[in-house]
Motif scaffolding. Structure first.
Motif, PDB file in Angstrom:
ATOM      1  N   ASP A 100       2.657  -2.766  -6.696  1.00 21.04           N
ATOM      2  CA  ASP A 100       1.842  -1.832  -5.914  1.00 21.04           C
ATOM      3  C   ASP A 100       2.118  -0.395  -6.327  1.00 21.04           C
ATOM      4  O   ASP A 100       1.193   0.425  -6.459  1.00 21.04           O
ATOM      5  N   ARG A 101       3.376  -0.075  -6.541  1.00 17.80           N
ATOM      6  CA  ARG A 101       3.730   1.288  -6.939  1.00 17.80           C
ATOM      7  C   ARG A 101       3.250   1.579  -8.357  1.00 17.80           C
ATOM      8  O   ARG A 101       2.821   2.701  -8.663  1.00 17.80           O
ATOM      9  N   ARG A 153       0.601   0.246  -9.784  1.00 16.26           N
ATOM     10  CA  ARG A 153      -0.856   0.464  -9.714  1.00 16.26           C
ATOM     11  C   ARG A 153      -1.175   1.830  -9.124  1.00 16.26           C
ATOM     12  O   ARG A 153      -2.092   2.514  -9.571  1.00 16.26           O
TER      13      ARG A 153
END
Length: 333
Positions: free
Chosen positions: A4-5, A7
């Motif tokens: 997530d980070r 992206r």
């Protein structure tokens, strides 16, 4: 670092590049970028240095950061149907251009190469469209003019030009300063036009790039395109590129087509204002509102004996005079 980070950072880096692209010649300070993305300036500075090390076309000059537009590569994810739309646009572009425009060639080459991975057949044909343009005669002067107005339009900078005026019957070169609001191509004459404010007339005018001899970009002489300027509205009354002069109404044109071509006329939307009426003899009456009949003449001539101008009478007489003059070319002395 989590997925997530990763992206989120990738999206931010792309956003920073796009932001700098939109800043153009003005560039941006780290604090301005940080405020735009609502992120601490220390992180933005780290992102910028990382992008610079990874080969992104950004650079620092003084306290401001810039993006080199000539080196920036846009990322464009598209699906199959969109790829086909690009192919059709590429074919039209290759037909419209009568010169070897290196930027048209490189754009089509890159598009074709990008599509070759997932849509090989479409990518191949787009590259063939590039080859069509590549084989056209080169014109270094026009290429330079094209470069100048591409940058001027993107950065909203004025351009000093030497222009061959059609009103002087192509005998008078004039010095003008143009603020380019819009670029438009026309299949009539395979030409490219710039629409914008003209310093000499203090009004919005249309200039054919092929009639510009010199163009000097005034990098720091910027302008704002008026919010009221709507190119689609103006060109909506043009058959090609000519719209009604300020304070004048469009010209109502009526043409009478024979039964032999009526079906062909009706199957195409030639102009957004067109109204077609069936006639008792199997032909049709074609009505349209345009800025000038000048650009319609080649189209009307192309229908030969299967069309007659009904209105306006001045246009009708012009066509009669042309046909009589043409007949003399075929008449034995």
């Amino acid at each position: 670092m989590s997925d997530d980070r990763l992206r989120a950072r990738a999206a931010r880096l792309y956003g920073i590049a796009r932001y700098l692209y939109e800043c153009g010649n003005q560039g941006a300070k780290v604090i301005e970028i940080a405020e735009h993305f609502d992120i601490h300036r220390t992180q933005i500075y780290k992102d910028l240095k990382f992008m610079e090390q990874e080969g992104e076309p950004i650079y620092q000059a003084g306290s401001r950061w810039y993006l080199d537009r000539d080196r920036y590569i846009h990322r464009l994810p598209i699906n199959l149907r969109e790829a086909l739309a690009f192919y059709l646009a590429a074919r039209l572009l290759s037909k419209q251009s009568d010169k070897h425009n290196p930027y048209v060639v490189s754009a089509l080459d890159k598009l074709g190469s990008a599509l070759a991975n997932n849509h090989r057949n479409i990518g191949l044909h787009i590259q063939q469209a590039a080859n069509v343009v590549r084989q056209r005669p080169a014109d270094a002067g026009f290429t330079k003019i094209f470069e100048t107005f591409a940058r001027a339009w993107a950065d909203q900078c004025r351009v000093e030009v030497t222009y061959l005026s059609a009103k002087s019957k192509y005998s008078n070169w004039e010095q003008r300063t143009i603020s380019p609001y819009y670029l438009e191509v026309s299949g009539i004459g395979y030409s490219t036009y710039v629409i914008g404010h003209d310093s000499k007339s203090n009004a919005i005018r249309t200039f054919k790039l092929e009639r510009i001899a010199t163009a000097n970009l005034r990098v720091f002489d910027t302008f704002e395109i008026p919010v009221s300027f709507d190119p689609q509205e103006r060109l909506g009354n043009a058959w090609g590129i000519i719209w009604p002069a300020e304070g004048e109404d469009p010209v109502d044109v009526r043409l009478l087509f024979s039964p032999a071509v009526a079906h062909r006329v009706k199957e195409t939307i030639w102009h957004p204002s067109q109204v077609i009426e069936d006639l008792p003899n199997g032909g049709c009456r074609y009505g349209v509102r345009v800025g000038s009949t000048l650009e319609m003449r080649p189209w009307v001539r192309g229908w030969g004996r299967d069309v007659a101008v009904e209105w306006p009478l001045a246009f009708r007489q012009e066509m009669v005079d042309e046909l009589q003059a043409a007949l003399e070319l075929y008449t034995d002395e």
